[in-house]
Design an enzyme around this catalytic site. Structure first.
Site, PDB file in Angstrom:
ATOM      1  N   CYS C   7       0.794  -1.220   0.000  1.00 59.55           N
ATOM      2  CA  CYS C   7       0.000   0.000   0.000  1.00 59.55           C
ATOM      3  C   CYS C   7       0.828   1.273   0.000  1.00 59.55           C
ATOM      4  O   CYS C   7       2.017   1.265   0.309  1.00 59.55           O
ATOM      5  CB  CYS C   7      -0.887   0.050   1.249  1.00 59.55           C
ATOM      6  SG  CYS C   7      -2.017  -1.322   1.413  1.00 59.55           S
ATOM      7  N   GLY C  34       0.867   0.184  -5.147  1.00 63.87           N
ATOM      8  CA  GLY C  34      -0.375  -0.590  -5.125  1.00 63.87           C
ATOM      9  C   GLY C  34      -1.227  -0.257  -6.321  1.00 63.87           C
ATOM     10  O   GLY C  34      -1.623   0.895  -6.488  1.00 63.87           O
ATOM     11  N   ASN C 108      -0.843   1.428   5.663  1.00 65.88           N
ATOM     12  CA  ASN C 108       0.178   0.692   4.901  1.00 65.88           C
ATOM     13  C   ASN C 108       0.955  -0.166   5.887  1.00 65.88           C
ATOM     14  O   ASN C 108       1.453   0.357   6.898  1.00 65.88           O
ATOM     15  CB  ASN C 108       1.127   1.678   4.195  1.00 65.88           C
ATOM     16  CG  ASN C 108       2.339   1.010   3.549  1.00 65.88           C
ATOM     17  OD1 ASN C 108       3.393   1.621   3.433  1.00 65.88           O
ATOM     18  ND2 ASN C 108       2.221  -0.253   3.147  1.00 65.88           N
ATOM     19  N   GLY C 109       1.032  -1.456   5.593  1.00 69.00           N
ATOM     20  CA  GLY C 109       1.771  -2.347   6.489  1.00 69.00           C
ATOM     21  C   GLY C 109       0.983  -3.609   6.747  1.00 69.00           C
ATOM     22  O   GLY C 109      -0.011  -3.884   6.073  1.00 69.00           O
ATOM     23  N   TYR C 251      13.981  -2.008  -4.221  1.00 69.56           N
ATOM     24  CA  TYR C 251      12.971  -2.296  -5.223  1.00 69.56           C
ATOM     25  C   TYR C 251      11.674  -1.475  -5.116  1.00 69.56           C
ATOM     26  O   TYR C 251      11.189  -0.952  -6.098  1.00 69.56           O
ATOM     27  CB  TYR C 251      12.630  -3.780  -5.184  1.00 69.56           C
ATOM     28  CG  TYR C 251      11.509  -4.184  -6.105  1.00 69.56           C
ATOM     29  CD1 TYR C 251      11.714  -4.298  -7.475  1.00 69.56           C
ATOM     30  CD2 TYR C 251      10.233  -4.435  -5.617  1.00 69.56           C
ATOM     31  CE1 TYR C 251      10.693  -4.649  -8.332  1.00 69.56           C
ATOM     32  CE2 TYR C 251       9.198  -4.782  -6.469  1.00 69.56           C
ATOM     33  CZ  TYR C 251       9.430  -4.895  -7.821  1.00 69.56           C
ATOM     34  OH  TYR C 251       8.405  -5.243  -8.666  1.00 69.56           O
TER      35      TYR C 251
END
Lengths: 458, 458, 458, 458
Positions: C7, C34, C108-109, C251
């Site tokens: 996310c 995302g 997010n997570g 990345y």
């Protein structure tokens, strides 16, 4: 319930503008004539615009599109395809550029000399991008326009080469031209609303847009509207005969339309009355299969004195996206489309009227539904005679092998659908259902004899 | 023509599987109860799946989705929103995970103690992601489930706290539970098809899927289906009274449904007969406004002896995407929706029956349409009494300021709509239109007096 | 090329309004985090609005929706699902009503004590409608809010119970609250633009909307924006350690982002330089696999002195709707995604750098592509160490059985992918690629050792 | 960043079938040549099928459509419209029926004698339903076919009358015919894959489908594939000259394509090297504007010895649905599309290379972005000379009034875009960037002098 009209057309000249919107409403009123594709082309300051696609009028057009189309003239079309296939390319009006500018062409009907015409054009170098008759007609007009002084004259010369059914609206940058084949197969009428001049397949579309019905376009007639002035070209009327499709009255047209002076609703009621005289039966209630069987049922009830009842209710939401149940499902298609009213039919001898019998499948299911709901007898009456031949003039009556009446006697059909008795309106009675009509009729699908000789190839 | 039912529910247990498809057909039959959103939840091997979205049943579901949903149990819902707003989030069934696994909840009706319930739950830490009553009910069940030995007991305890209308279907991994409020506001019935057990808002949905009607769910009753075994919990029936919404008979329900033993079609016909007795008039033809005024018109005709006619034809294609004409347009909304049959009304004294009058606008336009078509007199009859109060139990009858009968006498309304005479069915007659019904009625919208006392806040 | 971030989050307070539009642009800049679903919630005059759906930012939002959302505050979210499944219901921000009004939550997570938390809430009567951690967090806040004096205090207490990764933005009717877990797994930074205060997963989103980067949110920190005033709550910072996901640098993050003071682009270049030192080789050209291998390839070239070349070109149009070729097709997926440049690699000894090797399939195909284009040797270098363990903190690194390095030695992998030599960045070098970073790192996916102990159940 | 190629074409004969799928992959590889519309036509057992629509390849086609199209031959097209307008009708391949059966026509390029041709055809009765050159070409073929013994001979005669650019693929029921104009404006090459023969605008499409490049189609050449046999008609090659659009190398083509023997990537690198020689500058880093400026930037860095750096990162998700920010917004379009890397440019003297300057707006914004990120000097270099004239042969270079170089000196442009220095590649250098190319060039947009004389009307 299984036969489709191919098309409906609508044309308007209105100096007040906003013609796309009026055409939109007009096409809504003609939607029953074609649910597969639709389109509207307009002229604004001599510029042609158009929008067309597969889908219902309400799906294809939105407010923004109508606003952009605007128009002091418009041509609209609703389409159900038979020969042309369900291709977006075949949606009408056909719009094009030719030697004298732009044209939009909308066509209802079916030509029978298509193959010859195509070949002839191809031998002059023509290319065909659609499989519609409209493209053929457009080529014919374009070719004639090279010789003729005006668009309407080109139309007049071009249609001389067409054999078959065409109720046609052609729009150039300055003119709106309506034309009808000399056999008068398909309806086409004209109305006024203030300064506006309107053409439509059926009078119900005139009423929908608040216009007043003026008259039918005559078989062979061409009507030209230019700057509000209306002229009639009757050059092709001389040899005209009159063969209005009689199934328009029985099934295709909207009951509130008046065609050639005859109310469609009354014609159906007359058919019911005639059925009562031709096939009387002792019964407790007369019911109709909605929607097109209802009017005839009322007529049967009136004539027979048997009470009229509501025995079947139609689900108004079954549309094109409906997923039909599998073969062995207990939810049969007819059960989903029609609900039976036990309170009306239980314990009763029922006369059930439908507009016609094509394959017999639906009729058999309806008879079953009524018996399940408690009907002790079901007497079926069809307000059309048996179908025994195809239609070459714009409807999709199936091939002979799919017509139950081509392979079975009335008694066999009765047995197959499980009715206690069965009666089809006679041909004689059929020709009397529209006493107010000022036209003759085509009854080819019931007789196999057509106003135009049909060649081998068709 | 302007009042909407909020919802329809459908539930099925069928060991043969494919319940999503049956629910799909059931919801098609209930589509008239809600056209805004719909959904189906299923159980396959104790696993919950679901699909729901804004749109009609035919738009939301396709073959692939139904196949994926499969199901040996299913719950379906069609929705028209009033209080909850048109949000995708509010589509039902509500699906959730709680202390004992998964639940799907589908609800028809409207609670009146929503605010108190919400506050109470919030004070225990609840969060609300929708504005539907279903979410409240789900919390109530989840809370009770902590104390109760089974899902059905939790439902039984949970609904004790609910005041208002609820016809409810709850589905856990193993059970299908139907419940109805003790006032019996909204219909809910049960049927069988082989080993399958089916619940539906109306009996027409049972017929559509080939099931046989078994009985109504009683006010206050809870019915549990587990592995094909059916049990009834009548703990909440003790204090139950019976107040079926009488407007279900007049307008909401499908005419082929039977509610509490009373055919809806016959109830409407009875209303028409009563109107003929209460408001007789010398006239030449009786017509109904399609679709819900037709049955009453037949009743009026039968009772009065005046011939029944088809004076108005409805355009079947007007849907949600229809672009309504502007204020001054000559294409009025009513003209596009209804076509008048001159052959029926021209030169006639017409009795025109509609189901009710809300704002009066539509009635005025219809009277105008009939006069344009040549009617010399138009006598309007409403098969419902005047609306004078809102509904708190699941329909969207507008506020008093939008109800014409709250601000005008019958004579004033007659003048406003331009009719020659006007009659509303009396309350007394209203209560006699459903003689076969085994229930009592709520007539709150016609009287302002409700089975449940309405607090300040509502 | 096969691992996804779950996310990205974005939050803005701007008294100038139009926050939905700024959030839209911010989410565009975070789209790489995302691509499955996205949403924006806004506050206008204390009223919450939202729009969210499956799809890319550019598909889900249009001009009209952004205008309607407006907003003096907004929370936005882009989502790639791993655990929650691809359900529209799981799109964020989660919006809800609780005891003190409305909340929007974007997360997010990934939490690791989800099961315990869910069970605990369910035993208090909670119902769960999604499978997202956001809903858990919302319950935690709602429960704490009953005891706490303010929303931010409730957030502060609520997060104490959460174990795992969360970069969180919560919006109430009046406040915008950003919070980051005490381990600092996922990035979250803050910027300003005039009076506006902005939170975003990455600094590239601040740059996109013309805001200036101010600082990172610290591990454990909570930042509250109310009426433009910014306060920091550091109560949970005391026990905080710092374990930024090091794969963000390799990345996930966009190369133009700066995370904890470290340029992502430079970190990748550093990884390339380290690879050149750890795995030197005699070669003619160094190329990168676009996009994320390019920066490391430049670093390798710089350090090794071997020329940098463009050996592979990426097709920019391959999106979610791309139909992948079948197994035996000559159009392999990699051939469609990447074009090899013979002019760069033909006759050359090629060093090819990619960000990592997950399953090895893609690497094998790329090696083949290069050989086809004429490369005489292909030496592969991975700028990440071998993956040997799953990630529990918000990325979808696959199970051990799908990780090639869990089942094969480096030499075996080399043989499998067909390279002439193969080198993975060492763990020691990995920890030195971000020298400017002010944080510690989580390298769990490369070591199997995590900052938080992972229980049996995960 | 503002100039578009009009089209890409792809054709395949493969006795193994499934040609639609191969064409799909080929069009994906050519998508950069046209993003507005696309289509594929196939032949199965001599029957023509097709599917085309507005949208990207990935939007227009799905698995089912590809399966239905099948094909032992296929023609595909991607389109960006300039003259024809964004109409669904203009999507290609054009499919038609003519005197000898069916044809599909796909065309890349632009004719300059369109008006004369149209008029001539119209005077023979032709109708035009699109505004594409393909329809003209189809008429030309159809007319010639009346006189010619074969389709290929008709093509050969028909193209004699065409003036302008055309790389053409024509498919009849039995033959696949590729043709290129005698000036060789647009690329067209041929490859093999087993028994399959493939034509494509660029070699990258051959590589994508696993085919081997065989050769270019020569200017004026016609290649016929029938039952796997390949024949070349060189009748029109006699007068052929060679004028490949040189901007294909600079910008249009994909860098992994090889055109007339010249690698596009290397040509761009050569342009960068030449720029370094023509416009040297003392600087710290050379950066390119992604994507088409990157290769030239590498060349500049190599030649100048100044380090190459990544100074700008492109957002890969900005697509057609992107809502551009308003004029005064702080989120400028360029900021959303490109992110600057401060770690690369801060405190540095930057050389920034882009492929060209059209209006100057984007360049000015990029210079600003780099200065914001800390660049102390920005020296811009354009790897194309200044645009001073329109293109009549298939690209949409704007009118003179919109070309900055038509109205300003280089020094004025430098000042307008805010750069410290500015250099455009010289015409002499331009002609040397493709040393491996076996063709001559058209540089009309840089010189105003064209291989074909342009009449008044164009």
């Amino acid at each position: 319930m299984a036969i489709h009209e191919e098309c409906g057309v609508f044309g308007i000249y209105d100096p007040m503008g906003d013609c796309a919107r009026t055409a939109y409403y007009g096409l809504y009123a003609l939607q029953h004539r074609g649910q597969e594709a639709c389109g509207i082309a307009t002229i604004n300051d001599r510029e042609l615009s158009f929008h067309k696609d597969l889908g219902l009028v309400g799906e294809v057009f939105d407010e923004k599109t109508l606003d952009e189309l605007g128009g002091t003239m418009a041509v609209g079309h609703v389409r159900y395809s038979t020969t042309g296939g369900v291709r977006r390319e075949n949606a009408q009006p056909l719009t094009l550029k030719y030697v004298k500018g732009t044209l939009a062409v909308a066509h209802n009907g079916n030509l029978v000399n298509t193959a010859q015409l195509r070949t002839a054009f191809e031998y002059r170098g023509a290319i065909f991008q659609t499989t519609t008759d409209s493209e053929l007609i457009a080529y014919a007009i374009a070719q004639e326009r090279l010789r003729c002084a005006s668009a309407e004259e080109a139309v007049c010369q071009a249609v001389k080469g067409l054999r078959g059914a065409y109720s046609l609206i052609v729009m150039s940058a300055r003119k709106l031209i309506a034309a009808r084949d000399p056999w008068g197969f398909r309806p086409l009428c004209m109305g006024r609303r203030g300064e506006a001049v309107i053409f439509a397949s059926e009078s119900c579309a005139l009423a929908a847009v608040g216009a007043e019905f003026e008259r039918e376009i005559d078989p062979g007639e061409i009507v030209v509207v230019e700057q509000g002035e209306v002229r009639s070209i009757r050059e092709n009327c001389a040899a005209a005969t009159s063969h209005m499709c009689i199934f328009e009255y029985i099934y295709f047209a909207r009951p509130d339309s008046v065609i050639c002076g005859q109310s469609v609703h009354e014609a159906r009621r007359n058919a019911g009355r005639a059925l009562a005289r031709e096939f009387p039966v002792e019964a407790d209630v007369v019911i109709g299969v909605p929607d097109s069987g209802l009017d005839a049922a009322m007529g049967y009830a009136e004539e027979s004195g048997i009470p009229y009842g509501v025995g079947l209710v139609k689900n108004r939401y079954i549309g094109r996206t409906f997923i039909t149940p599998g073969q062995r499902s207990r939810e049969t298609a007819v059960r989903l489309k029609l609900g039976a009213l036990a309170s009306c039919v239980a314990g009763k001898r029922v006369v059930m009227i439908d507009d016609s019998i094509v394959r017999g499948t639906t009729s058999r299911q309806i008879v079953g539904l009524l018996r399940e709901a408690g009907a002790v007898q079901v007497h079926m009456r069809s307000s059309a005679p048996p179908f025994i031949a195809p239609c070459y003039f714009g409807t999709d009556i199936p091939d002979r092998e799919n017509l139950i009446a081509c392979r079975h006697t009335v008694e066999e059909i009765r047995a197959l659908i499980g009715a206690d008795s069965l009666g089809f309106l006679s041909l004689e009675a059929l020709h009397r259902i529209a006493p107010d009509a000022s036209c003759g009729f085509c009854d080819g699908c019931f007789t196999g004899s057509y106003p135009i000789q049909i060649g081998q190839e068709e």
